[in-house]
Structures are given as structure tokens and as C-alpha cells.
Design a protein around this motif. Structure first.
Motif, PDB file in Angstrom:
ATOM      1  N   TYR A 170       0.824  -1.210   0.000  1.00 14.95           N
ATOM      2  CA  TYR A 170       0.000   0.000   0.000  1.00 14.95           C
ATOM      3  C   TYR A 170       0.858   1.260   0.000  1.00 14.95           C
ATOM      4  N   LYS A 171       1.957   1.250   0.735  1.00 16.39           N
ATOM      5  CA  LYS A 171       2.838   2.422   0.770  1.00 16.39           C
ATOM      6  C   LYS A 171       3.428   2.696  -0.604  1.00 16.39           C
ATOM      7  N   VAL A 172       3.857   1.657  -1.279  1.00 18.87           N
ATOM      8  CA  VAL A 172       4.421   1.835  -2.620  1.00 18.87           C
ATOM      9  C   VAL A 172       3.340   2.337  -3.577  1.00 18.87           C
ATOM     10  N   THR A 173       2.144   1.764  -3.518  1.00 17.18           N
ATOM     11  CA  THR A 173       1.082   2.208  -4.434  1.00 17.18           C
ATOM     12  C   THR A 173       0.688   3.651  -4.146  1.00 17.18           C
ATOM     13  N   PHE A 174       0.674   4.035  -2.876  1.00 24.93           N
ATOM     14  CA  PHE A 174       0.312   5.408  -2.518  1.00 24.93           C
ATOM     15  C   PHE A 174       1.366   6.391  -3.004  1.00 24.93           C
ATOM     16  N   LEU A 175       2.619   5.988  -2.934  1.00 25.42           N
ATOM     17  CA  LEU A 175       3.713   6.868  -3.328  1.00 25.42           C
ATOM     18  C   LEU A 175       3.767   7.078  -4.835  1.00 25.42           C
ATOM     19  N   TYR A 176       3.431   6.058  -5.603  1.00 26.84           N
ATOM     20  CA  TYR A 176       3.615   6.125  -7.048  1.00 26.84           C
ATOM     21  C   TYR A 176       2.332   6.344  -7.850  1.00 26.84           C
ATOM     22  N   THR A 177       1.216   6.572  -7.188  1.00 26.73           N
ATOM     23  CA  THR A 177      -0.037   6.838  -7.918  1.00 26.73           C
ATOM     24  C   THR A 177      -0.765   8.017  -7.294  1.00 26.73           C
ATOM     25  N   ASP A 178      -1.723   8.550  -8.057  1.00 30.81           N
ATOM     26  CA  ASP A 178      -2.482   9.702  -7.583  1.00 30.81           C
ATOM     27  C   ASP A 178      -3.947   9.396  -7.286  1.00 30.81           C
ATOM     28  N   SER A 179      -4.506   8.397  -7.939  1.00 28.02           N
ATOM     29  CA  SER A 179      -5.934   8.136  -7.769  1.00 28.02           C
ATOM     30  C   SER A 179      -6.170   6.756  -7.146  1.00 28.02           C
ATOM     31  N   LEU A 180      -7.337   6.598  -6.574  1.00 28.39           N
ATOM     32  CA  LEU A 180      -7.710   5.326  -5.960  1.00 28.39           C
ATOM     33  C   LEU A 180      -7.711   4.205  -6.987  1.00 28.39           C
ATOM     34  N   GLN A 181      -8.233   4.470  -8.172  1.00 28.80           N
ATOM     35  CA  GLN A 181      -8.269   3.453  -9.230  1.00 28.80           C
ATOM     36  C   GLN A 181      -6.863   3.012  -9.616  1.00 28.80           C
ATOM     37  N   ASP A 182      -5.960   3.986  -9.762  1.00 25.66           N
ATOM     38  CA  ASP A 182      -4.571   3.648 -10.094  1.00 25.66           C
ATOM     39  C   ASP A 182      -3.922   2.837  -8.979  1.00 25.66           C
ATOM     40  N   ARG A 183      -4.221   3.194  -7.728  1.00 25.50           N
ATOM     41  CA  ARG A 183      -3.658   2.448  -6.589  1.00 25.50           C
ATOM     42  C   ARG A 183      -4.142   1.001  -6.604  1.00 25.50           C
ATOM     43  N   GLU A 184      -5.425   0.822  -6.863  1.00 27.45           N
ATOM     44  CA  GLU A 184      -5.976  -0.536  -6.910  1.00 27.45           C
ATOM     45  C   GLU A 184      -5.355  -1.344  -8.042  1.00 27.45           C
ATOM     46  N   ASP A 185      -5.216  -0.712  -9.204  1.00 26.38           N
ATOM     47  CA  ASP A 185      -4.603  -1.396 -10.346  1.00 26.38           C
ATOM     48  C   ASP A 185      -3.158  -1.772 -10.047  1.00 26.38           C
ATOM     49  N   LEU A 186      -2.413  -0.834  -9.479  1.00 23.12           N
ATOM     50  CA  LEU A 186      -1.008  -1.092  -9.171  1.00 23.12           C
ATOM     51  C   LEU A 186      -0.887  -2.154  -8.080  1.00 23.12           C
ATOM     52  N   TYR A 187      -1.769  -2.113  -7.088  1.00 15.99           N
ATOM     53  CA  TYR A 187      -1.750  -3.130  -6.032  1.00 15.99           C
ATOM     54  C   TYR A 187      -1.898  -4.527  -6.645  1.00 15.99           C
ATOM     55  N   GLN A 188      -2.874  -4.675  -7.521  1.00 20.04           N
ATOM     56  CA  GLN A 188      -3.094  -5.964  -8.172  1.00 20.04           C
ATOM     57  C   GLN A 188      -1.895  -6.382  -9.015  1.00 20.04           C
ATOM     58  N   GLU A 189      -1.310  -5.434  -9.714  1.00 19.48           N
ATOM     59  CA  GLU A 189      -0.139  -5.742 -10.538  1.00 19.48           C
ATOM     60  C   GLU A 189       1.043  -6.178  -9.670  1.00 19.48           C
ATOM     61  N   ILE A 190       1.230  -5.518  -8.546  1.00 22.85           N
ATOM     62  CA  ILE A 190       2.324  -5.887  -7.636  1.00 22.85           C
ATOM     63  C   ILE A 190       2.109  -7.288  -7.085  1.00 22.85           C
ATOM     64  N   VAL A 191       0.903  -7.577  -6.638  1.00 19.37           N
ATOM     65  CA  VAL A 191       0.617  -8.922  -6.106  1.00 19.37           C
ATOM     66  C   VAL A 191       0.824  -9.974  -7.194  1.00 19.37           C
ATOM     67  N   PHE A 192       0.389  -9.668  -8.405  1.00 20.88           N
ATOM     68  CA  PHE A 192       0.587 -10.596  -9.521  1.00 20.88           C
ATOM     69  C   PHE A 192       2.079 -10.840  -9.764  1.00 20.88           C
ATOM     70  N   GLN A 193       2.868  -9.782  -9.778  1.00 17.57           N
ATOM     71  CA  GLN A 193       4.310  -9.920 -10.011  1.00 17.57           C
ATOM     72  C   GLN A 193       4.983 -10.662  -8.852  1.00 17.57           C
ATOM     73  N   LEU A 194       4.513 -10.425  -7.635  1.00 21.87           N
ATOM     74  CA  LEU A 194       5.054 -11.173  -6.496  1.00 21.87           C
ATOM     75  C   LEU A 194       4.760 -12.662  -6.652  1.00 21.87           C
ATOM     76  N   TRP A 195       3.553 -12.981  -7.069  1.00 15.17           N
ATOM     77  CA  TRP A 195       3.176 -14.386  -7.266  1.00 15.17           C
ATOM     78  C   TRP A 195       4.025 -15.023  -8.374  1.00 15.17           C
ATOM     79  N   LYS A 196       4.173 -14.293  -9.488  1.00 15.46           N
ATOM     80  CA  LYS A 196       4.958 -14.814 -10.610  1.00 15.46           C
ATOM     81  C   LYS A 196       6.403 -15.092 -10.215  1.00 15.46           C
ATOM     82  N   SER A 197       6.948 -14.258  -9.356  1.00 14.08           N
ATOM     83  CA  SER A 197       8.360 -14.412  -9.005  1.00 14.08           C
ATOM     84  C   SER A 197       8.568 -15.058  -7.634  1.00 14.08           C
ATOM     85  N   TYR A 198       7.497 -15.555  -7.042  1.00 16.29           N
ATOM     86  CA  TYR A 198       7.589 -16.123  -5.694  1.00 16.29           C
ATOM     87  C   TYR A 198       8.570 -17.292  -5.625  1.00 16.29           C
TER      88      TYR A 198
END
Length: 162
Positions: free
Chosen positions: A19-47
Motif C-alpha cells: 500500500y505504501k508503494v502504491t500510494f507513493l507512485y499513484t495519484d488516484s484510488l483506481q490507479d492504486r488498486e490497479d497497481l496493487y493488483q499488478e504488484i501482487v501478480f508480479q510477487l506471485w509470478k516471481s515467488y
């Protein structure tokens, strides 16, 4: 515990850093949600690539920040570098600054930093050591110290100028 359960537990334990990373690198709630999902996806892919050479949170920060930076560059968005001069003037004119206003002003100034500086200052404010920051960002420990010093000077200059 299977891989999926272990991963889910790790995400729940460390979702604050995402959440801290998404808040720092986005401006809107929608962008934060999208980035959060992308981060979780990338974490899963590289787990499977996490070999426990570093702390789980260090590895997660690295993946989250790299994903955020890549996501922003890919979408070629403007990264919220709007001027806050009118707001800064209004706040500095007031005699009594609340802590919340001071934190908001600092946040606004941090938002104006470049992508790398934002990441470094986020990790620094999180209390990460220079060694951890160097590992996450991929630069030397000495370079981390130099960059933190420069970022502090830049922020101090901007905040006292107003």
C-alpha cells in the motif's frame, strides 16, 4: 502449508508495504488498486525465485518498487508533479501548523521527487538500513548514503523556501 497458503500469508503480513508503494507512485484510488493488483501478480509470478538470501520484506519491496516504476513508465503517465506553491504559501502563512498539515506538505514535496528518490526516501522513512535499501534498489551502500543526504537537502530546501 502449501505454496499458495504461504504466499497468501506473506501478502497479508506485508500488505502495508504494498500500500505504501502504491500510494507513493499513484495519484488516484483506481490507479492504486490497479497497481496493487499488478504488484501482487508480479510477487506471485516471481515467488519461486525468492531464495531467502534476504528478508521477505526486502524482496517484496524490490518487486513492488520495480513493478511500480515499470508500470508508470509503461503507461507513460505524468507522475503527479503538480506545483503546490499556492498550498505551501497558505500553510506557511498560518501561525499554528498542525502535524497533519506538516506531514501533508512533506508528502507533497516527496511526490515531486523522481522515481528513484521517492523509492529511497520511502525505504529510509520506513527505517530500512542503508544495506537493505542498497539491496532493494540495486545500488551500493555508499551511494544510498549519498542519495539520502541529497534528498534530505532537497526536501529541506523546498520546505524552508516556502
Amino acid at each position: 502449508m502449501n505454496k499458495k497458503e504461504h504466499f497468501t500469508k506473506a501478502i497479508k503480513e506485508h500488505e502495508g508495504l504494498i500500500y505504501k508503494v502504491t500510494f507513493l507512485y499513484t495519484d488516484s484510488l483506481q490507479d492504486r488498486e490497479d497497481l496493487y493488483q499488478e504488484i501482487v501478480f508480479q510477487l506471485w509470478k516471481s515467488y519461486d525465485s525468492f531464495k531467502e538470501f534476504s528478508k521477505l520484506s526486502t524482496w517484496m519491496y524490490r518487486v513492488a518498487m520495480n513493478t511500480a516504476i515499470y508500470h508508470l513508465k509503461k503507461s507513460q503517465r505524468n507522475i503527479g508533479t503538480t506545483s503546490i506553491d499556492p498550498m505551501a504559501e497558505r500553510i506557511t502563512e498560518q501561525q499554528d501548523h498542525s502535524e497533519e498539515e506538516k506531514l501533508q506538505l512533506l508528502h507533497d514535496q516527496i511526490q515531486q521527487l523522481n522515481l528513484l528518490e521517492k523509492g529511497i526516501i520511502l525505504l529510509f522513512l520506513e527505517g530500512k538500513s542503508h544495506d537493505e535499501i542498497a539491496e532493494i534498489i540495486g545500488i551500493t551502500k555508499t551511494n544510498v548514503g549519498t542519495k539520502i543526504s541529497r534528498i534530505k537537502k532537497k526536501l529541506k530546501s523546498r520546505l524552508t523556501k516556502n
